[in-house]
Design a protein around this motif. Sequence first.
Motif, PDB file in Angstrom:
ATOM      1  N   ALA A   2       9.130   0.760  -6.609  1.00 45.31           N
ATOM      2  CA  ALA A   2       9.989   0.828  -5.419  1.00 45.31           C
ATOM      3  C   ALA A   2       9.429   1.869  -4.461  1.00 45.31           C
ATOM      4  O   ALA A   2       8.822   2.855  -4.872  1.00 45.31           O
ATOM      5  CB  ALA A   2      11.409   1.201  -5.827  1.00 45.31           C
ATOM      6  N   ARG A   3       9.612   1.631  -3.163  1.00 42.15           N
ATOM      7  CA  ARG A   3       9.098   2.560  -2.158  1.00 42.15           C
ATOM      8  C   ARG A   3      10.000   3.787  -2.080  1.00 42.15           C
ATOM      9  O   ARG A   3      11.195   3.680  -1.800  1.00 42.15           O
ATOM     10  CB  ARG A   3       9.012   1.880  -0.802  1.00 42.15           C
ATOM     11  CG  ARG A   3       7.974   0.761  -0.755  1.00 42.15           C
ATOM     12  CD  ARG A   3       7.951   0.070   0.604  1.00 42.15           C
ATOM     13  NE  ARG A   3       7.730   1.020   1.655  1.00 42.15           N
ATOM     14  CZ  ARG A   3       8.607   1.292   2.615  1.00 42.15           C
ATOM     15  NH1 ARG A   3       9.762   0.670   2.667  1.00 42.15           N
ATOM     16  NH2 ARG A   3       8.335   2.169   3.542  1.00 42.15           N
ATOM     17  N   VAL A  38      18.195  -7.040  10.085  1.00 42.90           N
ATOM     18  CA  VAL A  38      17.360  -7.943   9.297  1.00 42.90           C
ATOM     19  C   VAL A  38      16.895  -7.204   8.034  1.00 42.90           C
ATOM     20  O   VAL A  38      16.520  -6.029   8.108  1.00 42.90           O
ATOM     21  CB  VAL A  38      16.138  -8.401  10.120  1.00 42.90           C
ATOM     22  CG1 VAL A  38      15.218  -9.293   9.291  1.00 42.90           C
ATOM     23  CG2 VAL A  38      16.600  -9.127  11.375  1.00 42.90           C
ATOM     24  N   PRO A  39      16.914  -7.856   6.868  1.00 41.05           N
ATOM     25  CA  PRO A  39      16.445  -7.193   5.642  1.00 41.05           C
ATOM     26  C   PRO A  39      15.001  -6.719   5.770  1.00 41.05           C
ATOM     27  O   PRO A  39      14.174  -7.360   6.416  1.00 41.05           O
ATOM     28  CB  PRO A  39      16.570  -8.288   4.579  1.00 41.05           C
ATOM     29  CG  PRO A  39      17.617  -9.220   5.112  1.00 41.05           C
ATOM     30  CD  PRO A  39      17.434  -9.201   6.597  1.00 41.05           C
ATOM     31  N   GLN A  40      14.719  -5.586   5.145  1.00 39.45           N
ATOM     32  CA  GLN A  40      13.374  -5.016   5.185  1.00 39.45           C
ATOM     33  C   GLN A  40      12.495  -5.657   4.117  1.00 39.45           C
ATOM     34  O   GLN A  40      12.958  -6.018   3.036  1.00 39.45           O
ATOM     35  CB  GLN A  40      13.450  -3.503   4.956  1.00 39.45           C
ATOM     36  CG  GLN A  40      12.139  -2.770   5.207  1.00 39.45           C
ATOM     37  CD  GLN A  40      12.292  -1.263   5.068  1.00 39.45           C
ATOM     38  OE1 GLN A  40      13.231  -0.780   4.447  1.00 39.45           O
ATOM     39  NE2 GLN A  40      11.360  -0.518   5.641  1.00 39.45           N
ATOM     40  N   LEU A  41      11.232  -5.819   4.440  1.00 41.79           N
ATOM     41  CA  LEU A  41      10.259  -6.365   3.510  1.00 41.79           C
ATOM     42  C   LEU A  41      10.133  -5.452   2.294  1.00 41.79           C
ATOM     43  O   LEU A  41      10.051  -4.226   2.434  1.00 41.79           O
ATOM     44  CB  LEU A  41       8.900  -6.486   4.208  1.00 41.79           C
ATOM     45  CG  LEU A  41       7.838  -7.425   3.635  1.00 41.79           C
ATOM     46  CD1 LEU A  41       8.355  -8.854   3.578  1.00 41.79           C
ATOM     47  CD2 LEU A  41       6.578  -7.357   4.494  1.00 41.79           C
ATOM     48  N   THR A  42      10.135  -6.034   1.103  1.00 44.09           N
ATOM     49  CA  THR A  42      10.046  -5.253  -0.130  1.00 44.09           C
ATOM     50  C   THR A  42       8.657  -5.389  -0.752  1.00 44.09           C
ATOM     51  O   THR A  42       7.934  -6.342  -0.463  1.00 44.09           O
ATOM     52  CB  THR A  42      11.102  -5.715  -1.144  1.00 44.09           C
ATOM     53  OG1 THR A  42      10.908  -7.127  -1.411  1.00 44.09           O
ATOM     54  CG2 THR A  42      12.506  -5.498  -0.607  1.00 44.09           C
ATOM     55  N   PRO A  43       8.262  -4.448  -1.613  1.00 42.65           N
ATOM     56  CA  PRO A  43       6.956  -4.538  -2.270  1.00 42.65           C
ATOM     57  C   PRO A  43       6.844  -5.793  -3.140  1.00 42.65           C
ATOM     58  O   PRO A  43       7.848  -6.339  -3.604  1.00 42.65           O
ATOM     59  CB  PRO A  43       6.898  -3.268  -3.128  1.00 42.65           C
ATOM     60  CG  PRO A  43       7.861  -2.327  -2.476  1.00 42.65           C
ATOM     61  CD  PRO A  43       8.946  -3.180  -1.926  1.00 42.65           C
ATOM     62  N   SER A  44       5.618  -6.241  -3.363  1.00 35.82           N
ATOM     63  CA  SER A  44       5.371  -7.398  -4.207  1.00 35.82           C
ATOM     64  C   SER A  44       5.839  -7.131  -5.635  1.00 35.82           C
ATOM     65  O   SER A  44       5.884  -5.977  -6.079  1.00 35.82           O
ATOM     66  CB  SER A  44       3.873  -7.734  -4.212  1.00 35.82           C
ATOM     67  OG  SER A  44       3.441  -8.100  -2.910  1.00 35.82           O
ATOM     68  N   PRO A  45       6.208  -8.193  -6.368  1.00 32.50           N
ATOM     69  CA  PRO A  45       6.649  -8.027  -7.760  1.00 32.50           C
ATOM     70  C   PRO A  45       5.629  -7.243  -8.587  1.00 32.50           C
ATOM     71  O   PRO A  45       4.429  -7.456  -8.468  1.00 32.50           O
ATOM     72  CB  PRO A  45       6.780  -9.469  -8.258  1.00 32.50           C
ATOM     73  CG  PRO A  45       7.051 -10.262  -7.026  1.00 32.50           C
ATOM     74  CD  PRO A  45       6.256  -9.601  -5.938  1.00 32.50           C
ATOM     75  N   GLY A  46       6.139  -6.341  -9.408  1.00 35.89           N
ATOM     76  CA  GLY A  46       5.266  -5.541 -10.260  1.00 35.89           C
ATOM     77  C   GLY A  46       4.907  -4.188  -9.695  1.00 35.89           C
ATOM     78  O   GLY A  46       4.409  -3.324 -10.425  1.00 35.89           O
ATOM     79  N   LEU A  86       0.831  -1.204   0.000  1.00 37.52           N
ATOM     80  CA  LEU A  86       0.000   0.000   0.000  1.00 37.52           C
ATOM     81  C   LEU A  86       0.864   1.252   0.000  1.00 37.52           C
ATOM     82  O   LEU A  86       0.624   2.196  -0.758  1.00 37.52           O
ATOM     83  CB  LEU A  86      -0.923  -0.012   1.221  1.00 37.52           C
ATOM     84  CG  LEU A  86      -1.852   1.182   1.400  1.00 37.52           C
ATOM     85  CD1 LEU A  86      -2.868   1.234   0.269  1.00 37.52           C
ATOM     86  CD2 LEU A  86      -2.551   1.112   2.748  1.00 37.52           C
ATOM     87  N   ASN A  87       1.899   1.260   0.834  1.00 36.99           N
ATOM     88  CA  ASN A  87       2.805   2.409   0.881  1.00 36.99           C
ATOM     89  C   ASN A  87       3.549   2.590  -0.438  1.00 36.99           C
ATOM     90  O   ASN A  87       3.781   3.714  -0.886  1.00 36.99           O
ATOM     91  CB  ASN A  87       3.800   2.240   2.037  1.00 36.99           C
ATOM     92  CG  ASN A  87       4.814   3.352   2.101  1.00 36.99           C
ATOM     93  OD1 ASN A  87       5.931   3.192   1.619  1.00 36.99           O
ATOM     94  ND2 ASN A  87       4.436   4.486   2.673  1.00 36.99           N
ATOM     95  N   ALA A  88       3.899   1.490  -1.088  1.00 35.65           N
ATOM     96  CA  ALA A  88       4.588   1.566  -2.374  1.00 35.65           C
ATOM     97  C   ALA A  88       3.698   2.195  -3.438  1.00 35.65           C
ATOM     98  O   ALA A  88       4.170   2.941  -4.300  1.00 35.65           O
ATOM     99  CB  ALA A  88       5.033   0.172  -2.814  1.00 35.65           C
ATOM    100  N   GLN A  89       2.398   1.917  -3.358  1.00 32.50           N
ATOM    101  CA  GLN A  89       1.478   2.395  -4.381  1.00 32.50           C
ATOM    102  C   GLN A  89       1.046   3.847  -4.183  1.00 32.50           C
ATOM    103  O   GLN A  89       0.901   4.591  -5.155  1.00 32.50           O
ATOM    104  CB  GLN A  89       0.241   1.499  -4.422  1.00 32.50           C
ATOM    105  CG  GLN A  89       0.526   0.077  -4.890  1.00 32.50           C
ATOM    106  CD  GLN A  89      -0.692  -0.812  -4.766  1.00 32.50           C
ATOM    107  OE1 GLN A  89      -1.600  -0.778  -5.580  1.00 32.50           O
ATOM    108  NE2 GLN A  89      -0.719  -1.630  -3.723  1.00 32.50           N
TER     109      GLN A  89
END
Length: 314
Positions: free
Chosen positions: A280-281, A269-277, A186-189
């Motif tokens: 980028a945040r 710890v690596p941060q969660l990334t947005p879903s494919p497609g 949601l934040n990515a979008q």
Amino acid sequence: MGVQIEVHGLAKSFGRQNIWQDVSLTVPAGELSVLLGPSGTGKSVFLKCLVGLLRPERGRIMVNGVDLCRCTESERYELRKLFGVLFQDGALFGSMTVYDNIAFPLREHTRKTEAEIRRLVNDKMELVGLVGAERKLPGELSGGMRKRAGLARALVLDPEIILCDEPDSGLDPVRTAYLSQLLVDLNAQVDVTILIVTHNISVARTVPDNLGMLYRRRLVGFGPREILLTSEEPVVAQFLGGHRHGPIGMSEETDAAEGTWPSTVPEIVPQLTPSPGLPARQAIQRRQERVRVMLPTLSPAAREHVLANWGVPR
């Protein structure tokens, strides 16, 4: 883009019970932030103060240049339109279908036609993965579905700030992971400002751009994830590590005002990334720019872990 929240010197009590005092922090616009703390430290009370449901005794909450603590009722009403709130249990109306629950804010606060409402509700239901559950009542939903319905309702007015009160409460690890991914996507979008209150360590370590912690009626710290995840502050290190040894005891009565922490600085710890497609945040670049300014103030070990997390050769 979302809206920044500035909190200055906030204090809240219930009768003689002091919940917290002198809380000051800035929730950056368009970023994901998490507020941690042991049970009973007033995390949910803090959220209710932010949205104007509770009034603190002292301090300021600045949103769009307006102090929520001292504004008129009409100003508070307008400011609340910037907020979407996901409560612990979803706070759905038991006698309404999922569709009507999500449509409720639109019918209450806008003059949109039913055709427009239908389009917006369907969009939000698709976003949270609830297509096909329109006619179900809250009592027919699983805990995870109720959370997603509550999130859809919080989103239906397209708020610029989303407050989430323990969204993982009552969910198994798999559903928690799905909900965490949904908030990141949601934040990515839409680059919305999101503040999550939780005591889930996995969520705190992998989801947010910024971390804060309440402990013993004060804010121990608030800042970029890289700074908090490498913190040598005993309380922060013990809580984020989920360890028994440290100043936090079984109950508030056994908590210690001070303590020592003998461990080494943990890796990030690596941060969660947005879903494919998804894009980028944008929040990541803004956060890392702030951290670069802070790097000289960190210990050599913490600085090394931050650069390694960014993929910079050691």
